[in-house]
Write a protein that holds these residues in place. Structure first.
Motif, PDB file in Angstrom:
ATOM      1  N   PRO A  70       0.803  -1.243   0.000  1.00  0.00           N
ATOM      2  CA  PRO A  70       0.000   0.000   0.000  1.00  0.00           C
ATOM      3  C   PRO A  70       0.831   1.286   0.000  1.00  0.00           C
ATOM      4  O   PRO A  70       0.282   2.382  -0.091  1.00  0.00           O
ATOM      5  N   LEU A  71       2.165   1.150   0.100  1.00  0.00           N
ATOM      6  CA  LEU A  71       3.038   2.323   0.127  1.00  0.00           C
ATOM      7  C   LEU A  71       2.890   3.125  -1.159  1.00  0.00           C
ATOM      8  O   LEU A  71       3.030   2.605  -2.260  1.00  0.00           O
ATOM      9  N   LYS A  72       2.617   4.421  -1.021  1.00  0.00           N
ATOM     10  CA  LYS A  72       2.482   5.301  -2.179  1.00  0.00           C
ATOM     11  C   LYS A  72       3.853   5.848  -2.582  1.00  0.00           C
ATOM     12  O   LYS A  72       4.738   5.996  -1.731  1.00  0.00           O
ATOM     13  N   PRO A  73       4.057   6.158  -3.865  1.00  0.00           N
ATOM     14  CA  PRO A  73       5.347   6.713  -4.293  1.00  0.00           C
ATOM     15  C   PRO A  73       5.745   7.965  -3.520  1.00  0.00           C
ATOM     16  O   PRO A  73       6.920   8.128  -3.166  1.00  0.00           O
ATOM     17  N   ILE A  74       4.786   8.858  -3.232  1.00  0.00           N
ATOM     18  CA  ILE A  74       5.108  10.082  -2.502  1.00  0.00           C
ATOM     19  C   ILE A  74       5.558   9.764  -1.083  1.00  0.00           C
ATOM     20  O   ILE A  74       6.440  10.436  -0.529  1.00  0.00           O
ATOM     21  N   GLU A  75       4.987   8.711  -0.482  1.00  0.00           N
ATOM     22  CA  GLU A  75       5.398   8.298   0.858  1.00  0.00           C
ATOM     23  C   GLU A  75       6.802   7.709   0.837  1.00  0.00           C
ATOM     24  O   GLU A  75       7.612   7.954   1.739  1.00  0.00           O
ATOM     25  N   PHE A  76       7.067   6.939  -0.205  1.00  0.00           N
ATOM     26  CA  PHE A  76       8.397   6.350  -0.369  1.00  0.00           C
ATOM     27  C   PHE A  76       9.450   7.442  -0.515  1.00  0.00           C
ATOM     28  O   PHE A  76      10.492   7.425   0.151  1.00  0.00           O
ATOM     29  N   LEU A  77       9.171   8.420  -1.362  1.00  0.00           N
ATOM     30  CA  LEU A  77      10.115   9.522  -1.580  1.00  0.00           C
ATOM     31  C   LEU A  77      10.289  10.363  -0.320  1.00  0.00           C
ATOM     32  O   LEU A  77      11.400  10.816  -0.017  1.00  0.00           O
ATOM     33  N   ALA A  78       9.202  10.575   0.422  1.00  0.00           N
ATOM     34  CA  ALA A  78       9.292  11.355   1.665  1.00  0.00           C
ATOM     35  C   ALA A  78      10.200  10.664   2.674  1.00  0.00           C
ATOM     36  O   ALA A  78      10.990  11.319   3.377  1.00  0.00           O
ATOM     37  N   SER A  79      10.113   9.341   2.751  1.00  0.00           N
ATOM     38  CA  SER A  79      10.984   8.604   3.675  1.00  0.00           C
ATOM     39  C   SER A  79      12.447   8.730   3.260  1.00  0.00           C
ATOM     40  O   SER A  79      13.340   8.832   4.115  1.00  0.00           O
ATOM     41  N   LEU A  80      12.711   8.736   1.952  1.00  0.00           N
ATOM     42  CA  LEU A  80      14.081   8.900   1.472  1.00  0.00           C
ATOM     43  C   LEU A  80      14.606  10.302   1.786  1.00  0.00           C
ATOM     44  O   LEU A  80      15.788  10.478   2.092  1.00  0.00           O
ATOM     45  N   MET A  81      13.732  11.306   1.730  1.00  0.00           N
ATOM     46  CA  MET A  81      14.142  12.669   2.071  1.00  0.00           C
ATOM     47  C   MET A  81      14.528  12.767   3.547  1.00  0.00           C
ATOM     48  O   MET A  81      15.526  13.410   3.903  1.00  0.00           O
ATOM     49  N   ILE A  82      13.741  12.125   4.394  1.00  0.00           N
ATOM     50  CA  ILE A  82      14.050  12.158   5.827  1.00  0.00           C
ATOM     51  C   ILE A  82      15.381  11.468   6.099  1.00  0.00           C
ATOM     52  O   ILE A  82      16.215  11.955   6.872  1.00  0.00           O
ATOM     53  N   MET A  83      15.606  10.315   5.444  1.00  0.00           N
ATOM     54  CA  MET A  83      16.878   9.608   5.616  1.00  0.00           C
ATOM     55  C   MET A  83      18.037  10.439   5.087  1.00  0.00           C
ATOM     56  O   MET A  83      19.147  10.395   5.631  1.00  0.00           O
ATOM     57  N   SER A  84      17.772  11.219   4.044  1.00  0.00           N
ATOM     58  CA  SER A  84      18.805  12.100   3.508  1.00  0.00           C
ATOM     59  C   SER A  84      19.241  13.115   4.566  1.00  0.00           C
ATOM     60  O   SER A  84      20.439  13.371   4.746  1.00  0.00           O
ATOM     61  N   LEU A  85      18.273  13.689   5.277  1.00  0.00           N
ATOM     62  CA  LEU A  85      18.601  14.655   6.330  1.00  0.00           C
ATOM     63  C   LEU A  85      19.371  14.001   7.469  1.00  0.00           C
ATOM     64  O   LEU A  85      20.311  14.587   8.013  1.00  0.00           O
ATOM     65  N   ILE A  86      18.987  12.786   7.829  1.00  0.00           N
ATOM     66  CA  ILE A  86      19.666  12.076   8.915  1.00  0.00           C
ATOM     67  C   ILE A  86      21.118  11.783   8.536  1.00  0.00           C
ATOM     68  O   ILE A  86      22.053  12.031   9.309  1.00  0.00           O
ATOM     69  N   ARG A  87      21.314  11.244   7.332  1.00  0.00           N
ATOM     70  CA  ARG A  87      22.674  10.942   6.876  1.00  0.00           C
ATOM     71  C   ARG A  87      23.510  12.219   6.759  1.00  0.00           C
ATOM     72  O   ARG A  87      24.701  12.232   7.092  1.00  0.00           O
ATOM     73  N   LEU A  88      22.872  13.284   6.283  1.00  0.00           N
ATOM     74  CA  LEU A  88      23.580  14.550   6.131  1.00  0.00           C
ATOM     75  C   LEU A  88      24.033  15.091   7.475  1.00  0.00           C
ATOM     76  O   LEU A  88      25.166  15.569   7.616  1.00  0.00           O
TER      77      LEU A  88
END
Length: 276
Positions: free
Chosen positions: A109-127
């Motif tokens: 049920p994961l939507k593409p926008i939800e998937f991308l949002a999770s990647l953005m959050i991980m980007s901030l954490i890694r950064l």
């Protein structure tokens, strides 16, 4: 064992047709992936262009280092925000590709926008994990305080992270559609932006026709704004607004392209077959 060693030393027992077959395999693999071919030319050209423009600027400005006021260190830190932001986004995406789990996610049920949002959050954490030690080292060894930018730092950071996410979304779509054979784009695309974004030198160093290209990139405005702040003690709001506007267009285009490539991958069945 000795006879085997002697045989190998004399070249006996070596089937050159098998070696030729393996070379042909790798040759065809290289030809089948345009990102691999591009990469062979990409890095040498990029190195000479980037450092050539920097050399030109230093040669034309004898008092550059006296007036720089930390612009090189500031450029390094801001560049790292841009690069690590995109890399943090893309690596989290690639981990799903490496684990061959992307097909499962897209069938959930994961939507593409939800998937991308999770990647953005991980980007901030890694950064954050990478940029905090870097900022501290700049303060300790070079007496350069990134927080000394004040409120303009927020504008710099937001524009750079928006660009990194837009490029991360775009390259993720390319890998999604073309498989891991296009993985090298993740590591190389941002370095292609570097000479045109004028990270270490002003836009005026570029030939006139390249200046027109440079001004179409949101990071260019950030690095020009950083130099104006450090060397002229002036915060260029106009540059930040231009960068924000271009980022909005870039982000929307990247998101649309990701959806198009996702639908294409679904039609061609490449969500399950994520190899090269």
């Amino acid at each position: 064992m000795r006879s085997l060693i002697n045989s190998l030393e004399l070249g006996h027992g070596i089937a050159w047709h098998r070696i030729e077959a393996m070379v042909l395999r790798y040759w065809y693999l290289l030809l089948s992936s345009w990102p691999r071919l591009l990469e062979l030319v990409y890095w040498p050209a990029l190195q000479i262009i980037t450092w050539g423009f920097l050399q030109s600027y230093i040669a034309q400005n004898a008092g550059f280092f006296a007036r720089a006021g930390g612009t090189l260190i500031g450029a390094v830190i801001l560049w790292d925000i841009l690069f690590r932001g995109q890399l943090g986004f893309s690596i989290s995406f690639l981990e799903e590709m490496w684990a061959r789990n992307l097909g499962n996610l897209m069938m959930s049920p994961l939507k593409p926008i939800e998937f991308l949002a999770s990647l953005m959050i991980m980007s901030l954490i890694r950064l954050a994990i990478g940029i905090v030690p870097m900022t501290l080292l700049a303060m300790i060894f070079f007496d350069f305080n990134l927080l000394g930018f004040g409120l303009p730092l927020i504008a710099f950071f937001c524009n750079l992270i928006f660009t990194s996410w837009a490029l991360g979304i775009f390259v993720s779509g390319l890998v999604l559609r073309n498989g891991l054979g296009a993985e090298s784009i993740v590591w190389t695309l941002m370095f292609g932006v570097m000479p045109l974004a004028c990270v270490y030198y002003p836009v005026s160093v570029l030939p006139h026709w390249l200046q027109l290209v440079a001004w179409t990139l949101p990071p260019t405005y950030v690095f020009e704004g950083m130099r104006a702040l450090l060397m002229e003690h002036q915060f260029r709001v106009d540059l930040m607004l231009w960068s924000l506007g271009l980022n909005a267009v870039l982000f929307a285009a990247a998101f649309i392209s990701f959806l198009v490539m996702l639908n294409s991958a679904r039609r061609h069945g490449s969500l399950i077959q994520t190899g090269e």
